[in-house]
Design a protein around this motif. Structure first.
Motif, PDB file in Angstrom:
ATOM      1  N   SER A   1      -7.147  -1.991   3.907  1.00 52.03           N
ATOM      2  CA  SER A   1      -7.439  -2.731   2.678  1.00 52.03           C
ATOM      3  C   SER A   1      -7.733  -1.778   1.520  1.00 52.03           C
ATOM      4  O   SER A   1      -7.338  -2.035   0.378  1.00 52.03           O
ATOM      5  N   ILE A   2      -8.387  -0.662   1.781  1.00 50.07           N
ATOM      6  CA  ILE A   2      -8.671   0.325   0.736  1.00 50.07           C
ATOM      7  C   ILE A   2      -7.377   0.991   0.277  1.00 50.07           C
ATOM      8  O   ILE A   2      -7.131   1.132  -0.931  1.00 50.07           O
ATOM      9  N   ILE A   3      -6.529   1.393   1.226  1.00 52.72           N
ATOM     10  CA  ILE A   3      -5.248   2.004   0.871  1.00 52.72           C
ATOM     11  C   ILE A   3      -4.411   1.019   0.064  1.00 52.72           C
ATOM     12  O   ILE A   3      -3.810   1.383  -0.951  1.00 52.72           O
ATOM     13  N   ASN A   4      -4.370  -0.220   0.496  1.00 50.67           N
ATOM     14  CA  ASN A   4      -3.615  -1.249  -0.232  1.00 50.67           C
ATOM     15  C   ASN A   4      -4.134  -1.426  -1.645  1.00 50.67           C
ATOM     16  O   ASN A   4      -3.344  -1.581  -2.588  1.00 50.67           O
TER      17      ASN A   4
ATOM     18  N   GLU B   1      10.062   7.639  -2.272  1.00 51.23           N
ATOM     19  CA  GLU B   1       9.360   8.799  -1.701  1.00 51.23           C
ATOM     20  C   GLU B   1       7.852   8.573  -1.734  1.00 51.23           C
ATOM     21  O   GLU B   1       7.149   8.847  -0.756  1.00 51.23           O
ATOM     22  N   TRP B   2       7.348   8.078  -2.848  1.00 55.03           N
ATOM     23  CA  TRP B   2       5.913   7.802  -2.957  1.00 55.03           C
ATOM     24  C   TRP B   2       5.494   6.749  -1.937  1.00 55.03           C
ATOM     25  O   TRP B   2       4.483   6.901  -1.245  1.00 55.03           O
ATOM     26  N   ASN B   3       6.272   5.667  -1.820  1.00 57.89           N
ATOM     27  CA  ASN B   3       5.964   4.625  -0.832  1.00 57.89           C
ATOM     28  C   ASN B   3       5.947   5.184   0.587  1.00 57.89           C
ATOM     29  O   ASN B   3       5.094   4.793   1.404  1.00 57.89           O
ATOM     30  N   ALA B   4       6.869   6.090   0.891  1.00 58.86           N
ATOM     31  CA  ALA B   4       6.892   6.698   2.222  1.00 58.86           C
ATOM     32  C   ALA B   4       5.636   7.519   2.465  1.00 58.86           C
ATOM     33  O   ALA B   4       5.084   7.508   3.583  1.00 58.86           O
ATOM     34  N   GLU B   5       5.169   8.229   1.437  1.00 60.50           N
ATOM     35  CA  GLU B   5       3.947   9.027   1.586  1.00 60.50           C
ATOM     36  C   GLU B   5       2.715   8.126   1.747  1.00 60.50           C
ATOM     37  O   GLU B   5       1.808   8.439   2.508  1.00 60.50           O
ATOM     38  N   VAL B   6       2.673   7.024   1.028  1.00 56.60           N
ATOM     39  CA  VAL B   6       1.575   6.062   1.198  1.00 56.60           C
ATOM     40  C   VAL B   6       1.586   5.529   2.627  1.00 56.60           C
ATOM     41  O   VAL B   6       0.524   5.425   3.268  1.00 56.60           O
ATOM     42  N   ASP B   7       2.759   5.242   3.163  1.00 50.58           N
ATOM     43  CA  ASP B   7       2.864   4.779   4.547  1.00 50.58           C
ATOM     44  C   ASP B   7       2.394   5.852   5.524  1.00 50.58           C
ATOM     45  O   ASP B   7       1.777   5.546   6.551  1.00 50.58           O
ATOM     46  N   THR B   8       2.652   7.114   5.209  1.00 49.21           N
ATOM     47  CA  THR B   8       2.177   8.216   6.048  1.00 49.21           C
ATOM     48  C   THR B   8       0.652   8.243   6.078  1.00 49.21           C
ATOM     49  O   THR B   8       0.042   8.394   7.140  1.00 49.21           O
ATOM     50  N   VAL B   9       0.041   8.074   4.927  1.00 49.27           N
ATOM     51  CA  VAL B   9      -1.429   8.039   4.861  1.00 49.27           C
ATOM     52  C   VAL B   9      -1.944   6.819   5.625  1.00 49.27           C
ATOM     53  O   VAL B   9      -2.947   6.901   6.333  1.00 49.27           O
ATOM     54  N   ARG B  10      -1.270   5.722   5.507  1.00 55.81           N
ATOM     55  CA  ARG B  10      -1.677   4.491   6.160  1.00 55.81           C
ATOM     56  C   ARG B  10      -1.685   4.634   7.686  1.00 55.81           C
ATOM     57  O   ARG B  10      -2.488   4.031   8.371  1.00 55.81           O
ATOM     58  N   MET B  11      -0.785   5.440   8.214  1.00 55.11           N
ATOM     59  CA  MET B  11      -0.701   5.611   9.669  1.00 55.11           C
ATOM     60  C   MET B  11      -1.926   6.299  10.152  1.00 55.11           C
ATOM     61  O   MET B  11      -2.398   6.281  11.169  1.00 55.11           O
TER      62      MET B  11
END
Length: 173
Positions: free
Chosen positions: A123-126, A163-173
Motif C-alpha cells: 500500500s505504501i509503494i502504491n 522502465e520506471w514501472n518495471a523498477e517499481v515492480d522490482t521494489v514491490r517484490m
C-alpha cells in the motif's frame, strides 16, 4: 546502561534491523551516517540513507532474500581488504549483552510482523507510485539523454515509463 547514556539505542536498533532486513550489502562499512549535536546535549542517532542497492534496482548488487545480511552485519571476519572489522564491532558488542539481544530480537520480530507486512508495504509503494506517476513523463523527458553512469548503471534516470514501472515492480517484490 553506560551505552544508553551515549546513544539512542532504539534508533540504532531500527537502523541496524532495517539495513539487515533490506539486505544492504554496501553497508556497514559504507553508507553509514550518525550524528549528535556538537555540544553533546543529545545522544548519538543513526541516519538511514542510500538504500537503492537493497531494492534490487542495481543489477550488480549482491542482495536479495537469500542473502544472510544478519551474518553480514555481525561477522567480524566477513570484511577483508578495504573493509575493516570496526564496521560490525558496535552491533556485535551490543548483541553480547543479553538484554540488548533480547530487545533486538523482539524489536526485529515486531517490525517484520507489522512494519514490513507485505500488505502494508504494497500500500505504501502504491501510494508513492500513484503520487509520482504523473511526474514521471517530465522526469524521463528531462533526463533520458543523460549518459551519467556508475558501473554501467544509469544514475536514477529512466528512459521510459515502462522502465520506471518495471523498477517499481522490482521494489514491490
Amino acid at each position: 546502561d553506560s551505552v544508553k547514556t551515549q546513544m539512542d539505542v532504539y534508533n540504532y536498533m531500527d537502523y541496524e534491523l532495517l539495513r539487515i532486513y533490506l539486505a544492504a550489502t554496501d553497508w556497514p562499512s559504507n553508507n553509514i551516517k550518525y550524528w549528535r549535536p556538537h555540544d553533546g546535549s543529545r545522544k548519538w542517532r543513526w541516519i538511514l540513507w542510500d538504500t537503492e542497492k537493497s531494492t534490487g534496482i542495481n543489477p550488480s548488487s549482491n542482495t536479495g532474500v537469500d542473502h544472510n545480511t544478519l551474518n553480514w552485519a555481525t561477522d567480524h571476519d566477513i570484511f577483508s581488504g578495504s573493509y575493516a572489522t570496526w564496521a560490525t564491532f558496535l552491533l556485535r558488542s551490543l548483541l553480547a549483552n543479553m538484554d540488548f539481544k533480547n530487545d533486538f530480537i523482539r524489536h526485529f520480530a515486531n517490525h517484520i510482523n507489522f512494519t514490513f507486512c507485505p500488505i502494508r508495504m504494497d500500500s505504501i509503494i502504491n501510494a508513492f507510485e500513484n503520487r509520482l506517476t504523473y511526474e514521471m513523463p517530465a522526469h524521463i523527458n528531462k533526463w533520458q539523454n543523460t549518459n551519467d553512469t556508475i558501473s554501467n548503471w544509469s544514475v536514477g534516470y529512466f528512459h521510459s515509463l515502462a522502465e520506471w514501472n518495471a523498477e517499481v515492480d522490482t521494489v514491490r517484490m
